[in-house]
Design a protein around this motif. Structure first.
Motif, PDB file in Angstrom:
ATOM      1  N   ALA A 147     -22.003 -21.824   0.162  1.00  0.00           N
ATOM      2  CA  ALA A 147     -22.278 -20.774   1.151  1.00  0.00           C
ATOM      3  C   ALA A 147     -22.332 -19.404   0.466  1.00  0.00           C
ATOM      4  O   ALA A 147     -23.221 -18.591   0.745  1.00  0.00           O
ATOM      5  CB  ALA A 147     -21.206 -20.786   2.243  1.00  0.00           C
ATOM      6  N   GLU A 148     -21.393 -19.176  -0.458  1.00  0.00           N
ATOM      7  CA  GLU A 148     -21.379 -17.873  -1.154  1.00  0.00           C
ATOM      8  C   GLU A 148     -22.604 -17.718  -2.052  1.00  0.00           C
ATOM      9  O   GLU A 148     -23.182 -16.638  -2.144  1.00  0.00           O
ATOM     10  CB  GLU A 148     -20.096 -17.737  -1.987  1.00  0.00           C
ATOM     11  CG  GLU A 148     -18.864 -17.479  -1.129  1.00  0.00           C
ATOM     12  CD  GLU A 148     -17.553 -17.713  -1.884  1.00  0.00           C
ATOM     13  OE1 GLU A 148     -16.539 -17.189  -1.433  1.00  0.00           O
ATOM     14  OE2 GLU A 148     -17.556 -18.434  -2.925  1.00  0.00           O
ATOM     15  N   LEU A 173     -30.345 -18.848   6.117  1.00  0.00           N
ATOM     16  CA  LEU A 173     -29.563 -19.493   5.049  1.00  0.00           C
ATOM     17  C   LEU A 173     -29.172 -20.866   5.567  1.00  0.00           C
ATOM     18  O   LEU A 173     -28.156 -21.007   6.235  1.00  0.00           O
ATOM     19  CB  LEU A 173     -28.266 -18.727   4.724  1.00  0.00           C
ATOM     20  CG  LEU A 173     -28.273 -17.216   4.490  1.00  0.00           C
ATOM     21  CD1 LEU A 173     -28.143 -16.468   5.780  1.00  0.00           C
ATOM     22  CD2 LEU A 173     -27.135 -16.841   3.569  1.00  0.00           C
ATOM     23  N   LYS A 174     -30.001 -21.845   5.297  1.00  0.00           N
ATOM     24  CA  LYS A 174     -29.765 -23.148   5.922  1.00  0.00           C
ATOM     25  C   LYS A 174     -29.236 -24.191   4.940  1.00  0.00           C
ATOM     26  O   LYS A 174     -29.633 -24.218   3.782  1.00  0.00           O
ATOM     27  CB  LYS A 174     -31.079 -23.678   6.503  1.00  0.00           C
ATOM     28  CG  LYS A 174     -31.691 -22.793   7.563  1.00  0.00           C
ATOM     29  CD  LYS A 174     -32.892 -23.485   8.168  1.00  0.00           C
ATOM     30  CE  LYS A 174     -33.688 -22.584   9.058  1.00  0.00           C
ATOM     31  NZ  LYS A 174     -34.898 -23.222   9.548  1.00  0.00           N
ATOM     32  N   ALA A 175     -28.361 -25.036   5.490  1.00  0.00           N
ATOM     33  CA  ALA A 175     -27.890 -26.194   4.735  1.00  0.00           C
ATOM     34  C   ALA A 175     -27.888 -27.380   5.686  1.00  0.00           C
ATOM     35  O   ALA A 175     -27.969 -27.205   6.909  1.00  0.00           O
ATOM     36  CB  ALA A 175     -26.475 -25.936   4.222  1.00  0.00           C
ATOM     37  N   PHE A 176     -27.788 -28.572   5.142  1.00  0.00           N
ATOM     38  CA  PHE A 176     -27.644 -29.766   5.981  1.00  0.00           C
ATOM     39  C   PHE A 176     -26.210 -29.822   6.511  1.00  0.00           C
ATOM     40  O   PHE A 176     -25.956 -30.259   7.625  1.00  0.00           O
ATOM     41  CB  PHE A 176     -27.971 -31.012   5.140  1.00  0.00           C
ATOM     42  CG  PHE A 176     -27.680 -32.306   5.856  1.00  0.00           C
ATOM     43  CD1 PHE A 176     -28.516 -32.761   6.862  1.00  0.00           C
ATOM     44  CD2 PHE A 176     -26.553 -33.060   5.533  1.00  0.00           C
ATOM     45  CE1 PHE A 176     -28.241 -33.948   7.530  1.00  0.00           C
ATOM     46  CE2 PHE A 176     -26.271 -34.242   6.197  1.00  0.00           C
ATOM     47  CZ  PHE A 176     -27.128 -34.689   7.198  1.00  0.00           C
ATOM     48  N   ILE A 182     -22.622 -22.519   8.815  1.00  0.00           N
ATOM     49  CA  ILE A 182     -21.920 -21.548   9.666  1.00  0.00           C
ATOM     50  C   ILE A 182     -21.246 -20.481   8.797  1.00  0.00           C
ATOM     51  O   ILE A 182     -21.336 -19.285   9.076  1.00  0.00           O
ATOM     52  CB  ILE A 182     -20.889 -22.273  10.569  1.00  0.00           C
ATOM     53  CG1 ILE A 182     -21.629 -23.151  11.584  1.00  0.00           C
ATOM     54  CG2 ILE A 182     -19.968 -21.278  11.278  1.00  0.00           C
ATOM     55  CD1 ILE A 182     -20.743 -24.083  12.388  1.00  0.00           C
ATOM     56  N   LYS A 183     -20.616 -20.940   7.712  1.00  0.00           N
ATOM     57  CA  LYS A 183     -19.933 -19.996   6.821  1.00  0.00           C
ATOM     58  C   LYS A 183     -20.931 -18.976   6.239  1.00  0.00           C
ATOM     59  O   LYS A 183     -20.672 -17.776   6.201  1.00  0.00           O
ATOM     60  CB  LYS A 183     -19.262 -20.791   5.695  1.00  0.00           C
ATOM     61  CG  LYS A 183     -18.261 -20.006   4.905  1.00  0.00           C
ATOM     62  CD  LYS A 183     -17.538 -20.901   3.902  1.00  0.00           C
ATOM     63  CE  LYS A 183     -16.860 -20.027   2.864  1.00  0.00           C
ATOM     64  NZ  LYS A 183     -16.609 -20.726   1.621  1.00  0.00           N
ATOM     65  N   ALA A 184     -22.079 -19.478   5.800  1.00  0.00           N
ATOM     66  CA  ALA A 184     -23.077 -18.600   5.185  1.00  0.00           C
ATOM     67  C   ALA A 184     -23.601 -17.576   6.202  1.00  0.00           C
ATOM     68  O   ALA A 184     -23.690 -16.378   5.905  1.00  0.00           O
ATOM     69  CB  ALA A 184     -24.235 -19.439   4.630  1.00  0.00           C
TER      70      ALA A 184
END
Ligand code: SF4
Length: 348
Positions: A147-148, A173-176, A182-184
């Motif tokens: 995320a960072e 800023l997407k992740a699976f 959410i953190k990002a």
């Protein structure tokens, strides 16, 4: 629910994103962009379910050039997705796109980004900096959490654009992984004024992908974060648009067509409630009114449990009761359930 984060607004074609504007539902085509007719046809299908913004991929010059003709055949603003080659972005701008998406994981050289930003600025076209956890820049610091790293990559690219006096910026800023996403977003939302495009990337097949997206997007929206959403599913993009609105409706952030309330059925149920609710759901797909329709499995609890429904049916053995806002209207025979309900829906 937290108050919505107030972001700077940008204009993509005739759509406003951010600055307190309604949260925009968008999707992406899965046709070959070079196949102009198929792409136009798919976008028109999406327009029918009220998709408000569409993105197409431009993997080569032929696809980037096709934008001109695609634009002529559609009514909603069009964003072009660019990876690896900045010259494709220039060609898409030349062809009249309304927005660009660049991935800093594969286009980050300042001179190339600068060339694109200058051309976009001349035309007033916004750029989304779309960072994905799976394609972080090679320069990312592995000591940092994913995320960072995503936040760092985004901030670097923003600085590059701001140094060129370019501020028509949107961020994703997407992740699976939902907690990473959410953190990002939480972190970036505190650091920048720009509008945020939110979503969970590569969320999967509809059954699980919609849940994953609803949890991720829904959590962010509940925190007041997000100006436009894309649900990414391995399915026809129509499903993404429908799911997007359902997420927004669940949080009362947008109204869009009917809401179907139906009980899970239980030992009191004396009809095939699942088939009935499915049939009513199908019939409601073409209804545009923002109404609440209930299909309940018993007369004892049904009308009370769904008393805020604009119209509903509570089913008993062979007969059911039509009710409006909890008040009984009349009794109907089982064979007439769907028709009687739909007649009342039309009357509303
Ligand atoms: S509304 Fe009636 S049938 Fe449906 S779950 Fe409740 S008690 Fe059971």
């Amino acid at each position: 629910m937290n108050q919505r984060r107030i972001s700077k607004s940008i204009q993509i074609g005739n759509i406003t994103i951010g600055g307190g504007a309604p949260i925009v539902v968008q999707s992406m085509t899965n046709t070959d962009t070079r196949d102009v007719m198929s792409t136009i046809n798919q976008i028109r299908e999406l327009e029918e379910v009220d998709c408000e913004l569409i993105r197409v991929a431009a993997p080569d010059m032929e696809a980037a050039g096709a934008i001109r003709e695609i634009k002529r055949g559609i009514s909603i603003p069009l964003v072009v997705d660019i990876h690896f080659d900045y010259r494709l972005a220039l060609a898409a701008l030349e062809a009249g796109c309304d927005g660009l998406r660049l991935n800093p994981g594969n286009i980050s050289e300042p001179d190339k980004v600068g060339t694109v930003a200058r051309a976009a600025k001349e035309r007033g076209v916004p750029i989304r900096i779309g960072v994905n956890a799976g394609s972080l820049p090679k320069t990312a610091d592995p000591q940092l959490s994913v995320a960072e790293q995503m936040v760092e990559a985004t901030l670097e690219q923003i600085k590059l654009l701001e140094d060129l006096d370019f501020d028509l910026i949107k961020i994703s800023l997407k992740a699976f992984d939902v907690p990473t996403t959410i953190k990002a977003y939480r972190s970036i939302a505190e650091k920048i004024p720009y509008p945020l495009h939110i979503g969970i990337t590569e969320a999967g097949l509809p059954r699980t992908g919609v849940i994953r997206s609803a949890v991720g997007i829904g959590t962010l929206l509940y925190m007041g974060i997000g100006d436009t959403i894309r649900v990414s599913l391995t399915a026809h993009p129509r499903e993404e648009v429908i799911a997007g609105y359902e997420i927004l409706k669940s949080l009362d952030l947008r109204q869009h067509g009917p809401v179907l309330v139906s009980c899970p059925s239980c030992g009191r149920t004396e009809v095939d409630l699942i088939s009935l609710a499915e049939e009513v759901g199908r019939r409601l797909e073409t209804v545009k009114k923002p109404i609440k329709v209930a299909v309940m499995g018993c007369v004892v609890n049904g009308p009370g449990e769904a008393k805020d429904a604009d119209i509903g049916i509570a089913c008993g053995k062979g007969r059911g009761v039509l009710f409006r806002k909890g008040e009984q209207l009349r009794t109907v025979k089982e064979k007439d359930f769907v028709q009687a309900l739909m007649t009342e829906v039309e009357r509303l």
